[in-house]
Design an enzyme around this catalytic site. Structure first.
Site, PDB file in Angstrom:
ATOM      1  N   GLY A   7       0.825  -1.207   0.000  1.00  0.00           N
ATOM      2  CA  GLY A   7       0.000   0.000   0.000  1.00  0.00           C
ATOM      3  C   GLY A   7       0.853   1.248   0.000  1.00  0.00           C
ATOM      4  N   GLY A  97      -0.827  -3.839  10.059  1.00  0.00           N
ATOM      5  CA  GLY A  97      -1.559  -2.758  10.684  1.00  0.00           C
ATOM      6  C   GLY A  97      -2.985  -2.666  10.185  1.00  0.00           C
ATOM      7  CG  MET A 124       1.087   0.000  14.137  1.00  0.00           C
ATOM      8  SD  MET A 124       1.854  -1.591  14.433  1.00  0.00           S
ATOM      9  CE  MET A 124       1.299  -2.500  12.985  1.00  0.00           C
ATOM     10  CG  HIS A 154     -11.088   6.251  13.069  1.00  0.00           C
ATOM     11  ND1 HIS A 154     -11.545   5.585  14.188  1.00  0.00           N
ATOM     12  CD2 HIS A 154      -9.739   6.101  13.070  1.00  0.00           C
ATOM     13  CE1 HIS A 154     -10.521   5.047  14.829  1.00  0.00           C
ATOM     14  NE2 HIS A 154      -9.418   5.346  14.176  1.00  0.00           N
ATOM     15  CG  HIS A 155     -10.037   8.943   8.215  1.00  0.00           C
ATOM     16  ND1 HIS A 155     -10.374   8.005   7.265  1.00  0.00           N
ATOM     17  CD2 HIS A 155      -8.998   8.412   8.907  1.00  0.00           C
ATOM     18  CE1 HIS A 155      -9.580   6.964   7.353  1.00  0.00           C
ATOM     19  NE2 HIS A 155      -8.734   7.179   8.355  1.00  0.00           N
ATOM     20  CE  LYS A 158     -10.997   2.425  11.522  1.00  0.00           C
ATOM     21  NZ  LYS A 158      -9.842   1.754  10.892  1.00  0.00           N
ATOM     22  N   GLY A 164     -10.196  -1.174  14.751  1.00  0.00           N
ATOM     23  CA  GLY A 164      -9.376  -2.206  15.378  1.00  0.00           C
ATOM     24  C   GLY A 164      -8.938  -1.810  16.774  1.00  0.00           C
TER      25      GLY A 164
END
Length: 269
Positions: A7, A97, A124, A154-155, A158, A164
């Site tokens: 990615g 991730g 992370m 979140h934005h 997502k 998560g």
């Protein structure tokens, strides 16, 4: 150390390329992108805004994994699960991730971990992983008489909910209270739901704007509440954690690890 990015053309991928290169953490050996990506064939350094590195984004999964010592993956669940199989085939350590795995996708990652070292975490960041540990302690101390609700923001881009990280927090609380998380989790409420059942762990997911990530764990009982929280203001904290994880996991034996392992926060208590 040779680190490849799955990615590489995405927001997190570009951040990782920049931070690995500028931080002297190793060499970016490759960048994986899907065959229809507009980033395909472009120099990874140019994509990251740091000048040419002489390494182009590629769709050749096998070649990317064969060249790297470790691959960091922040993509989509299906792609990550296939990348895990490639990691096992190449004998390459793997940092995951990506969130939102279904059981079949997670099974591929678990299978790969029988052959190579896999570090998988829903988040992370150091701060979040400390929050997970504190959540576990507080939930164990307060017990089932306190209601637990996990709220995350979140934005708009997502694709999975709850996040998560939210699931990490809810599962930590369930574990501390001796509960089967999946049996007590409530993933959103709408309409006539009836009163809250004792022992439930509720989730609320907010989406909008460019919010990087905000998480709160609310413990509530009659006449008082305790709220634990974490706010991420820049995605570089996740990239920094992923790079630290990559450097840590590259020489580890086969198995599945998490950020608590990486940060040395695991204890028997």
């Amino acid at each position: 150390m040779k680190i490849a990015i799955a990615g590489a053309g995405g927001r997190m991928g570009r951040t990782l390329v920049r931070m690995i290169t500028e931080g002297g953490h190793g060499t970016v050996s490759g960048g994986l992108e899907h065959p229809d990506s507009p980033a395909l064939g472009q120099d990874l350094g140019t994509l990251a805004g740091i000048g040419e590195l002489g390494v182009a984004a590629s769709a050749d999964r096998d070649a990317i994994f064969a060249e790297a010592d470790v691959v960091i993956d922040f993509t989509l669940a299906e792609a990550t699960s296939l990348n895990a199989l490639a990691a096992a085939e190449a004998g390459t350590a793997f940092v995951v991730g990506t969130t939102g795995m279904n059981p079949e996708q997670q099974a591929r990652i678990d299978e790969a971990a029988k052959t190579v070292a896999v570090m998988q975490a829903g988040n992370m960041s150091l701060g979040v992983n400390l929050l997970v540990q504190v959540t576990k302690q507080v939930a164990g101390a307060l017990g089932l008489d306190w209601d637990v609700e996990v709220v995350e923001s979140h934005h708009r881009w997502k694709v999975d909910a709850p996040s998560g990280t939210a699931l990490m927090l809810g599962k930590a609380a369930a574990e501390a209270r001796g509960q089967d998380h999946d049996a007590v989790a409530v993933g959103g409420r709408y309409g006539i739901t009836g009163e809250r059942k004792k022992g439930e762990i509720g989730y609320a997911a907010l989406r909008g704007g460019n919010v990087v990530g905000e998480h709160s764990v609310v413990f509530a009982t009659d006449n008082e509440r305790v709220t634990l929280g974490h706010i991420a203001s820049d995605r570089s904290i996740f990239a920094a954690g992923a790079i630290r994880a990559a450097l840590w996991v590259a020489d580890k034996p086969a198995g599945i690890y998490d950020m608590i392992d990486v940060l040395g926060l695991k204890s028997d208590g």
